[in-house]
Write an enzyme that holds these catalytic residues in place. Sequence first.
Site, PDB file in Angstrom:
ATOM      1  N   TYR A  41       7.130  -5.969   5.647  1.00 47.11           N
ATOM      2  CA  TYR A  41       5.911  -6.766   5.600  1.00 47.11           C
ATOM      3  C   TYR A  41       6.323  -8.249   5.587  1.00 47.11           C
ATOM      4  O   TYR A  41       7.236  -8.642   4.845  1.00 47.11           O
ATOM      5  CB  TYR A  41       5.158  -6.396   4.315  1.00 47.11           C
ATOM      6  CG  TYR A  41       3.921  -7.200   4.081  1.00 47.11           C
ATOM      7  CD1 TYR A  41       2.802  -7.026   4.894  1.00 47.11           C
ATOM      8  CD2 TYR A  41       3.858  -8.148   3.063  1.00 47.11           C
ATOM      9  CE1 TYR A  41       1.657  -7.771   4.689  1.00 47.11           C
ATOM     10  CE2 TYR A  41       2.713  -8.898   2.851  1.00 47.11           C
ATOM     11  CZ  TYR A  41       1.625  -8.705   3.663  1.00 47.11           C
ATOM     12  OH  TYR A  41       0.500  -9.451   3.460  1.00 47.11           O
ATOM     13  N   ASP A  83       8.679   0.264  -1.219  1.00 45.25           N
ATOM     14  CA  ASP A  83       7.312  -0.173  -0.946  1.00 45.25           C
ATOM     15  C   ASP A  83       6.630   0.999  -0.250  1.00 45.25           C
ATOM     16  O   ASP A  83       6.901   1.290   0.914  1.00 45.25           O
ATOM     17  CB  ASP A  83       7.343  -1.432  -0.063  1.00 45.25           C
ATOM     18  CG  ASP A  83       5.940  -1.975   0.228  1.00 45.25           C
ATOM     19  OD1 ASP A  83       4.969  -1.197   0.176  1.00 45.25           O
ATOM     20  OD2 ASP A  83       5.835  -3.178   0.538  1.00 45.25           O
ATOM     21  N   ARG A  89      -4.331  -9.917 -21.500  1.00 46.53           N
ATOM     22  CA  ARG A  89      -3.250 -10.011 -20.517  1.00 46.53           C
ATOM     23  C   ARG A  89      -2.251  -8.888 -20.779  1.00 46.53           C
ATOM     24  O   ARG A  89      -1.700  -8.291 -19.862  1.00 46.53           O
ATOM     25  CB  ARG A  89      -2.543 -11.372 -20.579  1.00 46.53           C
ATOM     26  CG  ARG A  89      -1.329 -11.395 -19.686  1.00 46.53           C
ATOM     27  CD  ARG A  89      -0.624 -12.734 -19.452  1.00 46.53           C
ATOM     28  NE  ARG A  89      -0.905 -13.794 -20.364  1.00 46.53           N
ATOM     29  CZ  ARG A  89      -0.370 -13.918 -21.581  1.00 46.53           C
ATOM     30  NH1 ARG A  89       0.505 -13.030 -22.029  1.00 46.53           N
ATOM     31  NH2 ARG A  89      -0.691 -14.933 -22.353  1.00 46.53           N
ATOM     32  N   LYS A 148      -4.435  -1.923   0.166  1.00 41.56           N
ATOM     33  CA  LYS A 148      -4.466  -1.078   1.366  1.00 41.56           C
ATOM     34  C   LYS A 148      -5.025   0.307   1.044  1.00 41.56           C
ATOM     35  O   LYS A 148      -6.169   0.410   0.656  1.00 41.56           O
ATOM     36  CB  LYS A 148      -3.064  -1.027   1.972  1.00 41.56           C
ATOM     37  CG  LYS A 148      -2.345  -2.392   2.002  1.00 41.56           C
ATOM     38  CD  LYS A 148      -3.029  -3.426   2.875  1.00 41.56           C
ATOM     39  CE  LYS A 148      -2.495  -4.847   2.657  1.00 41.56           C
ATOM     40  NZ  LYS A 148      -1.068  -5.008   2.772  1.00 41.56           N
TER      41      LYS A 148
HETATM   42  C1  LIG Z   1      -0.100  -5.956   2.285  1.00 41.41           C
HETATM   43  C2  LIG Z   1       1.268  -5.522   1.982  1.00 41.41           C
HETATM   44  C3  LIG Z   1       2.004  -6.106   0.949  1.00 41.41           C
HETATM   45  C4  LIG Z   1       1.475  -7.269   0.130  1.00 41.41           C
HETATM   46  O1  LIG Z   1       0.381  -6.927  -0.640  1.00 41.41           O
HETATM   47  P1  LIG Z   1      -0.785  -7.939  -1.067  1.00 41.41           P
HETATM   48  O2  LIG Z   1      -1.692  -7.077  -1.866  1.00 41.41           O
HETATM   49  O3  LIG Z   1      -1.403  -8.462   0.200  1.00 41.41           O
HETATM   50  O4  LIG Z   1      -0.148  -9.024  -1.856  1.00 41.41           O
HETATM   51  C5  LIG Z   1       3.269  -5.614   0.689  1.00 41.41           C
HETATM   52  N1  LIG Z   1       3.789  -4.605   1.403  1.00 41.41           N
HETATM   53  C6  LIG Z   1       3.116  -4.028   2.417  1.00 41.41           C
HETATM   54  C7  LIG Z   1       3.757  -2.930   3.179  1.00 41.41           C
HETATM   55  C8  LIG Z   1       1.848  -4.456   2.746  1.00 41.41           C
HETATM   56  O5  LIG Z   1       1.183  -3.887   3.752  1.00 41.41           O
END
Ligand SMILES: *Cc1c(COP(=O)(O)O)cnc(C)c1O
Length: 410
Positions: free
Chosen positions: A102, A202, A50, A227
């Site tokens: 998001y 982000d 971990r 993504k």
């Molecule tokens: C998908 C997404 C998230 C969350 O990510 P997960 O891997 O689904 O938990 C956060 N910010 C943006 C802009 C996203 O597209």
Amino acid sequence: MTTEGFGTRAIHAGQVPDPSTGAIMTPVYMTSTYVQESPGVCKDGYDYARSKNPTRHALEMNVASLEGGGHGFAFSSGLAAMDCVLHLLAAGDHVVLCDDVYGGTFRQLDKVFRHLGIETTRVDMTDLGATQRAMRPTTRLVWIETPTNPMLKVVDIAGVSAIAWQRGPVGGWKWGGGAGGAGRAGEPGRPGATRPPIVVVDNTFASPFLQNPLALGADIVLHSCTKYLGGHSDVVAGMLVARDEELADRLRFLQNAVGAVPGAMDCFLLLRSTKTLHVRMERHCENAGKVARFLAAHGSVERVVYPGLESHPQHAIARKQMRGYGGMITCTLRGGLDAARRFLERVRLFSLAESLGGVESLIEHPAIMTHASVPPENRAALGIADGLVRLSVGIEDASDLIADLERALA
Ligand SMILES: *Cc1c(COP(=O)(O)O)cnc(C)c1O
């Protein structure tokens, strides 16, 4: 490594041939623990998986290099990475949040951390004056998402970071804040010290290939690796990259203390993906540019939002802070929900699905799908109309993608 080009770092940063065999690819270290030579004496900090895993470590170093930061921290999802960031705060702290984020980001603040005493103010961060006015004496975190989801607003990262920085040091952090000094037993940092509000970006929609927030003044970059970093729609994971040592120490502590780490196989898949990030992103941008121009010229489409179009309200900022405009497009169809539904049912090459950033093209309806957790009144204020459709343009042949859209619109 940071003096080398992006493509070179994407392929090599953080990775060395396996010391025991010379295997060129980082092995998938499926182990939960490591044998110690003597109690407490372990190799390179490998005592329990971990806390540290070699496959994960290679991935963390790789993405840190792509973002130009010192340290990367991998998580089992993008939202798990967000949860770790929010654990930097304590009850009574305030977060200034970009209004068009998001859906899951908003939900975590509104439905989880609000009950733990964290307050949030949502603001349109394309308006720097409004962002400045949203700051309070207790503001410790400024959360930027750019381009935003789904309206693709572009936030001036340097401008918002300067607002946080001008605010100056905020006292009373429950951890960290000064050089040296130990906090509570086993915790890095000095409790009760001061530091300016932390700026988090982000960077999921842009990927490190198109935008490096740390170089623009941000403190932490967050990715949903699910993504573009993953890029093949086969992994759910998250990543944080921190600029300064003190924040990195605290995030490392939290990553281990909270424990939402990804497995070695997921890290391996991501390492394989980041090697082609630059090549994929170039094609995503090229294809999305062509699709955006096609849609903008089509009679059934009322409005197209793409940061690369001159009609985009923040096109100038996008040009300044991004190296390309990404693969995401939002458009509004004439004819509202009915027209949107028919269109989404008729596309064939574009798959009707949530998520984004994979090699295959996806299309979705934010109001019904990804942004259903955003209250209807907020959706309306943001412009997430019933005729609004979001496209994640993949890396197929652009002519086939356009033919598919043309057929479905007809
Ligand atoms: C998908 C997404 C998230 C969350 O990510 P997960 O891997 O689904 O938990 C956060 N910010 C943006 C802009 C996203 O597209």
